[in-house]
Design a protein around this motif. Structure first.
Motif, PDB file in Angstrom:
ATOM      1  N   ILE A  94      -7.570   3.703 -14.008  1.00 33.36           N
ATOM      2  CA  ILE A  94      -6.184   3.333 -14.092  1.00 33.36           C
ATOM      3  C   ILE A  94      -6.062   1.956 -14.348  1.00 33.36           C
ATOM      4  CG2 ILE A  94      -5.148   5.389 -13.082  1.00 33.36           C
ATOM      5  CD1 ILE A  94      -5.185   3.702 -10.614  1.00 33.36           C
ATOM      6  N   VAL A  95      -5.220   1.423 -14.497  1.00 34.22           N
ATOM      7  CA  VAL A  95      -4.574  -0.032 -14.730  1.00 34.22           C
ATOM      8  C   VAL A  95      -3.715  -0.089 -13.534  1.00 34.22           C
ATOM      9  CG1 VAL A  95      -3.823  -2.285 -16.017  1.00 34.22           C
ATOM     10  CG2 VAL A  95      -5.259  -0.292 -17.121  1.00 34.22           C
ATOM     11  N   ILE A  96      -4.088  -1.317 -12.613  1.00 33.96           N
ATOM     12  CA  ILE A  96      -2.906  -1.724 -11.555  1.00 33.96           C
ATOM     13  C   ILE A  96      -2.610  -3.114 -11.881  1.00 33.96           C
ATOM     14  CG2 ILE A  96      -2.732  -1.834  -9.120  1.00 33.96           C
ATOM     15  CD1 ILE A  96      -4.991   0.052  -8.735  1.00 33.96           C
ATOM     16  N   ILE A  97      -1.365  -3.150 -11.827  1.00 38.27           N
ATOM     17  CA  ILE A  97      -0.939  -4.711 -12.225  1.00 38.27           C
ATOM     18  C   ILE A  97      -0.121  -5.028 -10.793  1.00 38.27           C
ATOM     19  CG2 ILE A  97       0.703  -6.330 -13.283  1.00 38.27           C
ATOM     20  CD1 ILE A  97       0.501  -4.590 -15.817  1.00 38.27           C
ATOM     21  N   LEU A 123      -6.900  -4.160  -3.224  1.00 37.53           N
ATOM     22  CA  LEU A 123      -7.732  -4.092  -4.262  1.00 37.53           C
ATOM     23  C   LEU A 123      -8.687  -3.100  -3.770  1.00 37.53           C
ATOM     24  CD1 LEU A 123      -8.744  -7.832  -4.465  1.00 37.53           C
ATOM     25  CD2 LEU A 123      -7.441  -6.556  -5.940  1.00 37.53           C
ATOM     26  N   PRO A 124      -9.104  -2.013  -4.790  1.00 37.41           N
ATOM     27  CA  PRO A 124      -9.696  -0.782  -4.633  1.00 37.41           C
ATOM     28  C   PRO A 124     -11.169  -0.923  -4.343  1.00 37.41           C
ATOM     29  CG  PRO A 124      -8.717  -1.054  -6.672  1.00 37.41           C
ATOM     30  CD  PRO A 124      -8.685  -2.340  -6.306  1.00 37.41           C
ATOM     31  N   GLU A 174      -5.192   1.579   3.648  1.00 35.78           N
ATOM     32  CA  GLU A 174      -6.388   1.070   2.820  1.00 35.78           C
ATOM     33  C   GLU A 174      -7.243   2.161   2.397  1.00 35.78           C
ATOM     34  OE1 GLU A 174      -8.291  -2.582   4.013  1.00 35.78           O
ATOM     35  OE2 GLU A 174      -6.525  -3.551   4.383  1.00 35.78           O
ATOM     36  N   THR A 175      -7.853   2.878   3.665  1.00 35.39           N
ATOM     37  CA  THR A 175      -8.766   3.918   3.352  1.00 35.39           C
ATOM     38  C   THR A 175      -8.184   4.976   2.408  1.00 35.39           C
ATOM     39  OG1 THR A 175      -9.256   3.474   5.672  1.00 35.39           O
ATOM     40  CG2 THR A 175     -10.459   5.268   4.622  1.00 35.39           C
ATOM     41  N   LEU A 176      -7.091   5.409   2.539  1.00 38.43           N
ATOM     42  CA  LEU A 176      -6.426   6.444   1.837  1.00 38.43           C
ATOM     43  C   LEU A 176      -6.450   6.075   0.298  1.00 38.43           C
ATOM     44  CD1 LEU A 176      -5.466   9.406   1.577  1.00 38.43           C
ATOM     45  CD2 LEU A 176      -3.060   8.194   2.131  1.00 38.43           C
ATOM     46  N   PHE A 177      -5.840   4.698   0.043  1.00 36.39           N
ATOM     47  CA  PHE A 177      -5.798   4.354  -1.264  1.00 36.39           C
ATOM     48  C   PHE A 177      -7.231   4.160  -1.863  1.00 36.39           C
ATOM     49  CE2 PHE A 177      -5.711   0.128  -3.781  1.00 36.39           C
ATOM     50  CZ  PHE A 177      -5.189   0.615  -4.624  1.00 36.39           C
ATOM     51  N   LEU A 194       0.767  -0.981  -0.019  1.00 34.91           N
ATOM     52  CA  LEU A 194      -0.089   0.119  -0.105  1.00 34.91           C
ATOM     53  C   LEU A 194       0.846   1.318  -0.026  1.00 34.91           C
ATOM     54  CD1 LEU A 194      -3.041  -1.029   2.283  1.00 34.91           C
ATOM     55  CD2 LEU A 194      -3.221  -0.152  -0.001  1.00 34.91           C
ATOM     56  N   ARG A 195       1.776   1.178   0.841  1.00 35.53           N
ATOM     57  CA  ARG A 195       2.869   2.319   0.659  1.00 35.53           C
ATOM     58  C   ARG A 195       3.570   2.630  -0.642  1.00 35.53           C
ATOM     59  NH1 ARG A 195       7.733   4.353   0.618  1.00 35.53           N
ATOM     60  NH2 ARG A 195       8.612   2.242  -0.086  1.00 35.53           N
ATOM     61  N   ARG A 196       3.743   1.634  -1.493  1.00 36.83           N
ATOM     62  CA  ARG A 196       4.186   1.877  -2.806  1.00 36.83           C
ATOM     63  C   ARG A 196       3.053   2.337  -3.575  1.00 36.83           C
ATOM     64  NH1 ARG A 196       9.231  -2.675  -3.705  1.00 36.83           N
ATOM     65  NH2 ARG A 196       9.733  -2.238  -1.449  1.00 36.83           N
ATOM     66  N   LEU A 197       1.757   1.686  -3.570  1.00 36.58           N
ATOM     67  CA  LEU A 197       0.684   2.347  -4.238  1.00 36.58           C
ATOM     68  C   LEU A 197       0.590   3.670  -4.146  1.00 36.58           C
ATOM     69  CD1 LEU A 197      -1.618  -0.790  -4.236  1.00 36.58           C
ATOM     70  CD2 LEU A 197      -0.376   0.007  -6.278  1.00 36.58           C
TER      71      LEU A 197
END
Ligand SMILES: Nc1ncnc2c1ncn2[C@@H]1O[C@H](COP(=O)(O)OP(=O)(O)OP(=O)(O)O)[C@@H](O)[C@H]1O
Ligand SMILES: [Mg+2]
Length: 461
Positions: free
Chosen positions: A227-230, A244-245, A215-218, A193-196
């Protein structure tokens, strides 16, 4: 190095041409096992120039500089062309006004594709079609696609390809997160999550401490972004659930060697080996078509020895390209020597043995033992009762070991024409397991129907 990468990703918005060359150069350099300083020595360019190119901070370099770099990196014809193409590629126009969420810059993090994908057209079409349907049915929810398959089968390559291809539908960017931190350790959800969040422009000092707050902030940060997240190389559902968003018009592509059955809303795609035609196509693209056409039978033999595994085919292709004077038949001979196959399936940082190791290392004793036993018999496929008798354990125990092998993609479950269930070992998994069996002394046992004992590969000339 990670800080470097983050800086380069977040600092500024790249043009595609800068980004492509930066990613390609970096990928080729890491593959060659070179530091920027070593590459500078070999190419005669300055460390600063190479650093700037890799950070996408230089103007388009001269063709001559690209050629010098390609030579220093030992790039073959097709790869050399890939680097040139990356340097030439054009800038994409910005997304039309209103398409992007105004307060954010777009994120571009996808690795460069060093080889065109082969044999996956149907899968690509299916993912795009099904993702479209899901998006229409539920436009504010994340679409999730999970690719599973054995090591080296092409999960990451396919996810990255799709990430590029889906660019038009997800114009606000692509995030690539490796969950294995270069194969060393599994990333924790909190670190993931930090990296995301960093990728989404959150300053380090604004990243909260607790997992729940992250998680909440993400979720808030991605809630309106297309966006696409891999998420690459997930070890388990537990590792990815926090990443997962939920409510977000984005597409999450997950790759994993294990089936993430707990992700019930995801579209699950199991990747299989390439067929012979695609295998030959991949050999042509990596080794050069002329070499393959010159020795068609040897090319067929090489493709067969790779058992359809893209990683193995890429290694073979790169080895052929690196030795323009050597005949393909010579490589066939070397790969066919008893016990030598995996020794030959290594090139620079690509290795089939190294790719299989993490899955093997996760097996418990019973599953490891069963894998050894299976590898020593030359059976195309076995029934569960055959497997149990090989393992010398009660059926329920053998079944448990089989489940573990299947989960880690070291054994494949197949159905025969008359609907019976059978278990099959991939040819390269068999070779690997036989080596391991040799280490624990199993090859000395007299097993009815066993393959001849394999001595370690000694002749490595
Ligand atoms: N369909 C394909 N066409 C061309 N090259 C491919 C294809 N699939 C994979 N490759 C190449 O094969 C190599 C292995 O692929 P990749 O890393 O995607 O495997 P993987 O399934 O993600 O493996 P792992 O489980 O170890 O992460 C890479 O060099 C990749 O570029
Ligand atoms: Mg991968």
């Amino acid at each position: 190095m990670i800080a470097d990468r983050e800086e380069s990703i977040l600092d500024r918005q790249y043009s595609n041409s800068e980004r492509n060359l930066a990613a390609a150069l970096r990928e080729f350099r890491l593959r060659a096992g070179l530091t920027q300083e070593e590459l500078a020595d070999l190419s005669g360019l300055s460390v600063r120039t190479i650093g700037n190119l890799e950070r996408a901070r230089s103007a388009r370099p001269h063709r001559q500089s690209v050629d010098v770099l390609a030579r220093a990196l030992g790039l073959s014809g097709p790869e050399h062309e890939t680097l040139r193409r990356a340097a030439r590629s054009r800038t994409v126009p910005p997304a039309p006004p209103g398409e992007t969420a105004a307060p954010y810059r777009s994120v571009i993090q996808l690795p460069f594709e060093t080889v065109d994908l082969v044999g996956r057209d149907d899968t690509i079409a299916r993912v795009i079609r099904e993702a479209d349907e899901r998006r229409k049915a539920s436009p504010t929810h994340a679409t999730i696609t999970a690719f599973t398959g054995m090591a080296g089968v092409g999960k990451t390559a396919l996810a990255v390809h799709l990430g590029h291809q889906l660019n038009g539908q997800y114009p606000e960017g692509q995030i690539f997160l490796s969950l294995t931190a270069r194969g060393q350790r599994e990333l924790t959800p909190a670190e993931g999550l930090r990296r995301l969040l960093r990728a989404l422009d959150v300053a380090p000092e604004d990243i909260p401490e607790t997992l729940q707050e992250r998680e909440t902030l993400f979720r808030d940060r991605v809630s309106r972004r297309r966006i696409v997240i891999i998420l690459d190389g997930a070890a388990s559902e537990a590792q990815v659930t926090s990443l997962l968003p939920g409510a977000c018009p984005c597409h999450v592509l997950i790759t994993s060697r294990t089936r993430l059955a707990g992700l019930s809303k995801a579209l699950h795609i199991e990747l299989k080996e390439l067929d012979m035609r695609s295998s030959l196509e991949l050999l042509e693209r990596t080794a050069g078509a002329a070499r393959v056409l010159e020795e068609p039978q040897a090319a067929l033999d090489l493709a067969a020895l790779c058992h359809g595994l893209p990683l193995a085919l890429r290694i073979v292709g790169a080895r052929i390209a690196a030795r323009p004077q050597r005949r393909l038949t010579d490589l066939v001979r070397r790969m066919s020597r008893e016990g030598c196959l995996l020794d030959e399936l290594e090139y620079r940082d690509m290795s089939v043995r190294a790719a299989l190791l993490p899955s093997y290392a996760r097996l418990d004793f019973a599953a490891r033992d069963l894998l050894h036993q299976l590898s020593l018999r030359d059976l195309p496929a076995s029934s569960l009762s055959q497997v149990a008798s090989m393992s010398g354990r009660p059926l329920w125990q053998a079944e448990k070991a089989v489940e573990q092998l299947i989960d880690l993609r070291l054994l494949e479950e197949v159905r025969t024409g008359d609907g019976r269930q059978r278990y099959r070992l991939h040819g390269l998994v068999r070779a690997y397991a036989r080596e391991q069996a040799g280490r624990v002394g199993l090859l000395d046992l007299s097993i009815p129907g066993a393959l001849p004992g394999s001595a370690p590969c000694v002749d490595r000339r």
